[in-house]
Design a protein around this motif. Structure first.
Motif, PDB file in Angstrom:
ATOM      1  N   MET A   1      26.355 102.616  78.536  1.00  0.00           N
ATOM      2  CA  MET A   1      25.036 103.228  78.697  1.00  0.00           C
ATOM      3  C   MET A   1      24.508 102.990  80.111  1.00  0.00           C
ATOM      4  N   LYS A   2      23.572 103.842  80.523  1.00  0.00           N
ATOM      5  CA  LYS A   2      23.014 103.750  81.861  1.00  0.00           C
ATOM      6  C   LYS A   2      21.521 103.446  81.820  1.00  0.00           C
ATOM      7  N   LYS A   3      21.029 102.794  82.867  1.00  0.00           N
ATOM      8  CA  LYS A   3      19.607 102.519  83.003  1.00  0.00           C
ATOM      9  C   LYS A   3      18.880 103.821  83.320  1.00  0.00           C
ATOM     10  N   ILE A   4      17.779 104.062  82.606  1.00  0.00           N
ATOM     11  CA  ILE A   4      17.002 105.277  82.824  1.00  0.00           C
ATOM     12  C   ILE A   4      15.680 104.962  83.536  1.00  0.00           C
ATOM     13  N   THR A   5      14.824 104.175  82.880  1.00  0.00           N
ATOM     14  CA  THR A   5      13.498 103.879  83.414  1.00  0.00           C
ATOM     15  C   THR A   5      13.207 102.388  83.321  1.00  0.00           C
ATOM     16  N   GLU A   6      12.622 101.831  84.370  1.00  0.00           N
ATOM     17  CA  GLU A   6      12.192 100.435  84.302  1.00  0.00           C
ATOM     18  C   GLU A   6      10.968 100.340  83.403  1.00  0.00           C
ATOM     19  N   LEU A   7      11.073  99.540  82.336  1.00  0.00           N
ATOM     20  CA  LEU A   7       9.985  99.396  81.375  1.00  0.00           C
ATOM     21  C   LEU A   7       9.135  98.161  81.622  1.00  0.00           C
ATOM     22  N   TYR A   8       9.771  97.104  82.090  1.00  0.00           N
ATOM     23  CA  TYR A   8       9.059  95.829  82.238  1.00  0.00           C
ATOM     24  C   TYR A   8       9.802  94.946  83.227  1.00  0.00           C
ATOM     25  N   ARG A   9       9.046  94.281  84.077  1.00  0.00           N
ATOM     26  CA  ARG A   9       9.639  93.340  85.033  1.00  0.00           C
ATOM     27  C   ARG A   9       9.028  91.975  84.777  1.00  0.00           C
ATOM     28  N   GLY A  10       9.832  91.070  84.213  1.00  0.00           N
ATOM     29  CA  GLY A  10       9.368  89.727  83.926  1.00  0.00           C
ATOM     30  C   GLY A  10       9.637  88.785  85.084  1.00  0.00           C
ATOM     31  N   LYS A  11       9.566  87.490  84.806  1.00  0.00           N
ATOM     32  CA  LYS A  11       9.750  86.491  85.857  1.00  0.00           C
ATOM     33  C   LYS A  11      11.194  86.443  86.356  1.00  0.00           C
ATOM     34  N   ALA A  12      12.143  86.699  85.466  1.00  0.00           N
ATOM     35  CA  ALA A  12      13.550  86.571  85.847  1.00  0.00           C
ATOM     36  C   ALA A  12      14.429  87.719  85.360  1.00  0.00           C
ATOM     37  N   LYS A  13      13.855  88.636  84.573  1.00  0.00           N
ATOM     38  CA  LYS A  13      14.628  89.760  84.040  1.00  0.00           C
ATOM     39  C   LYS A  13      13.829  91.059  84.183  1.00  0.00           C
ATOM     40  N   THR A  14      14.564  92.158  84.321  1.00  0.00           N
ATOM     41  CA  THR A  14      13.963  93.482  84.308  1.00  0.00           C
ATOM     42  C   THR A  14      14.532  94.244  83.118  1.00  0.00           C
ATOM     43  N   VAL A  15      13.675  94.966  82.388  1.00  0.00           N
ATOM     44  CA  VAL A  15      14.074  95.690  81.187  1.00  0.00           C
ATOM     45  C   VAL A  15      14.065  97.189  81.478  1.00  0.00           C
ATOM     46  N   PHE A  16      15.166  97.857  81.124  1.00  0.00           N
ATOM     47  CA  PHE A  16      15.301  99.288  81.354  1.00  0.00           C
ATOM     48  C   PHE A  16      15.560 100.029  80.040  1.00  0.00           C
ATOM     49  N   SER A  17      15.041 101.248  79.959  1.00  0.00           N
ATOM     50  CA  SER A  17      15.386 102.114  78.832  1.00  0.00           C
ATOM     51  C   SER A  17      16.773 102.701  79.072  1.00  0.00           C
ATOM     52  N   THR A  18      17.370 103.235  78.006  1.00  0.00           N
ATOM     53  CA  THR A  18      18.669 103.907  78.087  1.00  0.00           C
ATOM     54  C   THR A  18      18.545 105.285  77.437  1.00  0.00           C
ATOM     55  N   GLU A  19      19.633 106.024  77.402  1.00  0.00           N
ATOM     56  CA  GLU A  19      19.611 107.337  76.755  1.00  0.00           C
ATOM     57  C   GLU A  19      19.455 107.227  75.244  1.00  0.00           C
ATOM     58  N   ASN A  20      19.676 106.030  74.691  1.00  0.00           N
ATOM     59  CA  ASN A  20      19.490 105.785  73.262  1.00  0.00           C
ATOM     60  C   ASN A  20      18.193 105.007  73.060  1.00  0.00           C
ATOM     61  N   PRO A  21      17.205 105.540  72.340  1.00  0.00           N
ATOM     62  CA  PRO A  21      15.910 104.873  72.189  1.00  0.00           C
ATOM     63  C   PRO A  21      15.969 103.539  71.456  1.00  0.00           C
ATOM     64  N   ASP A  22      17.089 103.250  70.802  1.00  0.00           N
ATOM     65  CA  ASP A  22      17.223 101.993  70.067  1.00  0.00           C
ATOM     66  C   ASP A  22      17.818 100.869  70.910  1.00  0.00           C
ATOM     67  N   TYR A  23      18.175 101.169  72.164  1.00  0.00           N
ATOM     68  CA  TYR A  23      18.839 100.159  72.988  1.00  0.00           C
ATOM     69  C   TYR A  23      18.209 100.062  74.378  1.00  0.00           C
ATOM     70  N   LEU A  24      18.275  98.869  74.931  1.00  0.00           N
ATOM     71  CA  LEU A  24      17.754  98.588  76.260  1.00  0.00           C
ATOM     72  C   LEU A  24      18.833  97.899  77.089  1.00  0.00           C
ATOM     73  N   ILE A  25      18.636  97.906  78.396  1.00  0.00           N
ATOM     74  CA  ILE A  25      19.483  97.119  79.290  1.00  0.00           C
ATOM     75  C   ILE A  25      18.620  96.044  79.936  1.00  0.00           C
ATOM     76  N   LEU A  26      19.064  94.789  79.829  1.00  0.00           N
ATOM     77  CA  LEU A  26      18.402  93.680  80.499  1.00  0.00           C
ATOM     78  C   LEU A  26      19.162  93.363  81.777  1.00  0.00           C
ATOM     79  N   GLU A  27      18.450  93.307  82.880  1.00  0.00           N
ATOM     80  CA  GLU A  27      19.044  92.935  84.164  1.00  0.00           C
ATOM     81  C   GLU A  27      18.525  91.548  84.554  1.00  0.00           C
ATOM     82  N   PHE A  28      19.429  90.606  84.694  1.00  0.00           N
ATOM     83  CA  PHE A  28      19.078  89.238  85.066  1.00  0.00           C
ATOM     84  C   PHE A  28      19.035  89.129  86.586  1.00  0.00           C
TER      85      PHE A  28
END
Length: 236
Positions: free
Chosen positions: A1-28
């Motif tokens: 899966m690929k990162k679509i939109t940045e949803l949230y940027r925390g202290k150490a991780k960024t959360v992205f949406s994917t093409e599947n609404p049930d799954y996310l990508i966490l970037e450390f």
């Protein structure tokens, strides 16, 4: 899966949406923070270490029957996870006295807690994550009684699994925090488990091998993280 939109940027991780609404990508990321984000530094390799450390631990827990959000390791810094409706409460298990418990109760650091303690904290940086109880959680609608009971049961099961895992590597699991969320109505372990969110001491020397090295200015943060990872078998 690929990162679509940045949803949230925390202290150490960024959360992205994917093409599947049930799954996310966490970037450390390599960001390292302490004291509710008042101190932030970049530590080389940290994102990679924590991502692979977390994937390793979550996989071990899943193999032991703990429901987790982890789906697949995508890269050195990215992991695919189920999209959870997060419960805004941290569950903290303490096997020994350290950190805020020592400050609150004036007990000696390292005191063995028998039985281990279970605490709840509201996830709110502005309020410095205040300690709450089960009545607060129910009264304010953060979690139901059934959800809290499930979170507590899972937390203690996770404690038993990880105490043994770290003990085999010559390490003491002092304490740790967990976050849970809902997926199709079920309580699922989310967020991450890494040296950022737990305390680990060497069994013999009691040397600190976790984020306290950063908080207390002890140095050698990444080296400690890498050593812990290597001891328990994380493929870095």
């Amino acid at each position: 899966m690929k990162k679509i939109t940045e949803l949230y940027r925390g202290k150490a991780k960024t959360v992205f949406s994917t093409e599947n609404p049930d799954y996310l990508i966490l970037e450390f990321r390599n960001d390292t923070s302490a004291f509710d984000g008042q101190r932030i530094e970049q530590l080389d390799r940290k994102g990679k270490i924590n991502n692979k450390f977390n994937y390793f631990i979550m996989t071990k827990l899943a193999q032991a029957g703990i429901p987790t959000q982890i789906e697949a390791l995508l890269s050195d810094n990215e992991v695919l996870v189920k999209k959870l409706k997060m419960i805004p409460v941290e569950c903290v298990i303490r096997n020994r006295a350290a950190g805020s418990l020592v400050k609150r109760l004036g007990v000696e650091e390292g005191l063995v807690l028998n039985p281990p303690t279970f605490e709840l904290f509201l996830k709110n940086d502005a309020l410095h994550d205040p300690m709450v109880n089960e009545y607060h959680c129910q009264s304010f609608g953060w979690a139901t009684e059934q959800q809290l009971n499930r979170m507590k049961v899972l937390s203690f099961e996770i404690n038993k699994i990880l105490i043994e895992l770290f003990a085999k590597a010559g390490l003491i699991l002092v304490d740790f925090k967990l976050e849970f969320g809902l997926f199709n109505g079920d309580i699922i372990l989310g967020d991450e488990f890494s040296p950022d969110g737990c305390r680990l001491w060497e069994q013999d020397s009691l040397k600190k091998m976790d984020k306290d090295r950063f908080r207390q200015g002890l140095g050698g943060v990444i080296e400690a993280y890498e050593e812990v990872a290597q001891r328990i078998g994380v493929p870095l």
